[in-house]
Motif scaffolding. Structure first.
Motif, PDB file in Angstrom:
ATOM      1  N   GLU A  62      19.519  92.842  42.496  1.00  0.00           N
ATOM      2  CA  GLU A  62      20.483  91.741  42.554  1.00  0.00           C
ATOM      3  C   GLU A  62      19.931  90.590  43.386  1.00  0.00           C
ATOM      4  O   GLU A  62      20.055  89.410  43.003  1.00  0.00           O
ATOM      5  CB  GLU A  62      21.819  92.231  43.118  1.00  0.00           C
ATOM      6  N   ALA A  63      19.312  90.913  44.517  1.00  0.00           N
ATOM      7  CA  ALA A  63      18.703  89.869  45.341  1.00  0.00           C
ATOM      8  C   ALA A  63      17.543  89.200  44.604  1.00  0.00           C
ATOM      9  O   ALA A  63      17.328  87.988  44.735  1.00  0.00           O
ATOM     10  CB  ALA A  63      18.226  90.462  46.663  1.00  0.00           C
ATOM     11  N   ARG A  64      16.804  89.983  43.831  1.00  0.00           N
ATOM     12  CA  ARG A  64      15.712  89.402  43.035  1.00  0.00           C
ATOM     13  C   ARG A  64      16.251  88.365  42.064  1.00  0.00           C
ATOM     14  O   ARG A  64      15.707  87.255  41.954  1.00  0.00           O
ATOM     15  CB  ARG A  64      14.974  90.507  42.279  1.00  0.00           C
ATOM     16  N   GLU A  65      17.307  88.704  41.346  1.00  0.00           N
ATOM     17  CA  GLU A  65      17.876  87.761  40.386  1.00  0.00           C
ATOM     18  C   GLU A  65      18.314  86.469  41.076  1.00  0.00           C
ATOM     19  O   GLU A  65      18.008  85.363  40.607  1.00  0.00           O
ATOM     20  CB  GLU A  65      19.050  88.402  39.663  1.00  0.00           C
ATOM     21  N   HIS A  69      16.379  82.757  40.505  1.00  0.00           N
ATOM     22  CA  HIS A  69      17.141  81.604  40.032  1.00  0.00           C
ATOM     23  C   HIS A  69      17.043  80.453  41.035  1.00  0.00           C
ATOM     24  O   HIS A  69      16.879  79.280  40.639  1.00  0.00           O
ATOM     25  CB  HIS A  69      18.606  81.996  39.813  1.00  0.00           C
ATOM     26  N   ALA A  70      17.130  80.778  42.325  1.00  0.00           N
ATOM     27  CA  ALA A  70      17.084  79.730  43.345  1.00  0.00           C
ATOM     28  C   ALA A  70      15.729  79.029  43.364  1.00  0.00           C
ATOM     29  O   ALA A  70      15.652  77.790  43.460  1.00  0.00           O
ATOM     30  CB  ALA A  70      17.395  80.320  44.717  1.00  0.00           C
ATOM     31  N   PHE A  71      14.648  79.800  43.259  1.00  0.00           N
ATOM     32  CA  PHE A  71      13.327  79.171  43.330  1.00  0.00           C
ATOM     33  C   PHE A  71      12.999  78.406  42.057  1.00  0.00           C
ATOM     34  O   PHE A  71      12.621  77.224  42.105  1.00  0.00           O
ATOM     35  CB  PHE A  71      12.237  80.210  43.603  1.00  0.00           C
ATOM     36  N   TYR A  72      13.134  79.054  40.885  1.00  0.00           N
ATOM     37  CA  TYR A  72      12.693  78.409  39.650  1.00  0.00           C
ATOM     38  C   TYR A  72      13.656  77.312  39.196  1.00  0.00           C
ATOM     39  O   TYR A  72      13.276  76.444  38.406  1.00  0.00           O
ATOM     40  CB  TYR A  72      12.471  79.457  38.557  1.00  0.00           C
ATOM     41  N   GLY A  73      14.868  77.320  39.715  1.00  0.00           N
ATOM     42  CA  GLY A  73      15.777  76.212  39.463  1.00  0.00           C
ATOM     43  C   GLY A  73      15.782  75.169  40.560  1.00  0.00           C
ATOM     44  O   GLY A  73      16.506  74.178  40.480  1.00  0.00           O
ATOM     45  N   PHE A 159      15.921  88.950  35.165  1.00  0.00           N
ATOM     46  CA  PHE A 159      15.450  87.564  35.076  1.00  0.00           C
ATOM     47  C   PHE A 159      14.447  87.498  33.928  1.00  0.00           C
ATOM     48  O   PHE A 159      13.230  87.401  34.123  1.00  0.00           O
ATOM     49  CB  PHE A 159      14.825  87.119  36.397  1.00  0.00           C
ATOM     50  N   PRO A 160      14.937  87.584  32.672  1.00  0.00           N
ATOM     51  CA  PRO A 160      14.034  87.728  31.526  1.00  0.00           C
ATOM     52  C   PRO A 160      13.149  86.519  31.268  1.00  0.00           C
ATOM     53  O   PRO A 160      12.206  86.618  30.467  1.00  0.00           O
ATOM     54  CB  PRO A 160      14.993  87.982  30.355  1.00  0.00           C
ATOM     55  N   ALA A 161      13.412  85.385  31.903  1.00  0.00           N
ATOM     56  CA  ALA A 161      12.495  84.251  31.761  1.00  0.00           C
ATOM     57  C   ALA A 161      11.096  84.599  32.264  1.00  0.00           C
ATOM     58  O   ALA A 161      10.113  83.972  31.845  1.00  0.00           O
ATOM     59  CB  ALA A 161      13.040  83.043  32.517  1.00  0.00           C
ATOM     60  N   LEU A 162      11.011  85.598  33.146  1.00  0.00           N
ATOM     61  CA  LEU A 162       9.720  86.088  33.630  1.00  0.00           C
ATOM     62  C   LEU A 162       9.563  87.534  33.173  1.00  0.00           C
ATOM     63  O   LEU A 162      10.141  88.442  33.764  1.00  0.00           O
ATOM     64  CB  LEU A 162       9.647  86.007  35.154  1.00  0.00           C
ATOM     65  N   PRO A 163       8.797  87.785  32.122  1.00  0.00           N
ATOM     66  CA  PRO A 163       8.651  89.151  31.611  1.00  0.00           C
ATOM     67  C   PRO A 163       7.931  90.057  32.599  1.00  0.00           C
ATOM     68  O   PRO A 163       7.160  89.610  33.457  1.00  0.00           O
ATOM     69  CB  PRO A 163       7.819  88.964  30.336  1.00  0.00           C
ATOM     70  N   VAL A 164       8.186  91.365  32.474  1.00  0.00           N
ATOM     71  CA  VAL A 164       7.457  92.393  33.210  1.00  0.00           C
ATOM     72  C   VAL A 164       6.993  93.445  32.203  1.00  0.00           C
ATOM     73  O   VAL A 164       7.556  93.573  31.109  1.00  0.00           O
ATOM     74  CB  VAL A 164       8.324  93.046  34.311  1.00  0.00           C
TER      75      VAL A 164
END
Length: 207
Positions: A62-65, A69-73, A159-164
């Motif tokens: 949850e913190a990752r999401e 979002h905060a950094f890439y936005g 955060f599917p904008a960044l695949p793993v």
């Protein structure tokens, strides 16, 4: 402390690695930390001049999401993303792990490279037990003690904008100095271990 950890390996255009590293160290380290991301080591791959490897961590998924979002936005990425993306051929080689994070050793503490040993076990739980009981003590006795051990995290990528990378089980660890000599692990692994030799990044070049 166990974190959700990303081990990110970027393939870059020829000659672009120092450009990305300078930008990364000047802008993206503090920018990500401000968004709540724990930054780990950043490295040059010693055997591939067009490869940049780095780690970052989060308390939980949850913190990752929220942090991504905060950094890439946010303003730092928006201001510099075009220049950063121009250096990259591929940024999707990402292992999602659970472990303690890993900061690069100080130059005065490291003799030789940092090495990450990546294993794909038949049975990760059984291999983790073998590692704890046998391989970890043997590596320590040989002077190449594991500095951090990570296992695959199979939580959904929120955060599917960044695949793993998915569909694989990994156990990996870091050592400082020469690549550790390993015994025959073929009974435990799907393939031979991969050892990646890395040089820690020491910060941006000075103008």
């Amino acid at each position: 402390m166990s974190l959700i950890v990303e081990l990110r390996q970027y393939t870059l255009h020829p000659g672009a690695r120092d450009t990305l590293i300078d930008l990364f160290e000047r802008e993206f380290v503090t920018g990500q930390e401000a968004a709540g991301i724990t930054m780990g080591g950043r490295f040059r791959d010693l055997d591939d001049p067009d490869r940049f490897v780095w780690l970052r961590g989060f308390p939980d998924m949850e913190a990752r999401e929220r942090a991504l979002h905060a950094f890439y936005g946010g303003p730092v990425w928006q201001a510099h993303r075009t220049r950063a993306n121009a250096t990259m051929v591929d940024s999707d080689d990402v292992l999602l792990l659970r472990g303690p994070g890993f900061a690069a050793p100080n130059a005065r503490d490291a003799e030789g490279p940092v090495v990450v040993t990546v294993c794909h076990p038949h049975d990760t739980t059984a291999f983790a037990d073998h590692f704890r009981r046998h391989l970890h003590p043997a590596l320590t006795d040989a002077g190449t003690p594991p500095l951090a051990v990570h296992r695959s995290e199979h939580a959904e990528n929120t955060f599917p904008a960044l695949p793993v990378r998915t569909g694989e089980d990994v156990l990996l660890w870091f050592t400082a100095g020469k690549a550790p000599a390993l015994p025959d692990l073929s009974a435990h692994l799907e393939a031979a271990p991969r050892q990646i030799r890395l040089e820690p990044v020491r910060g941006p070049r000075q103008a």
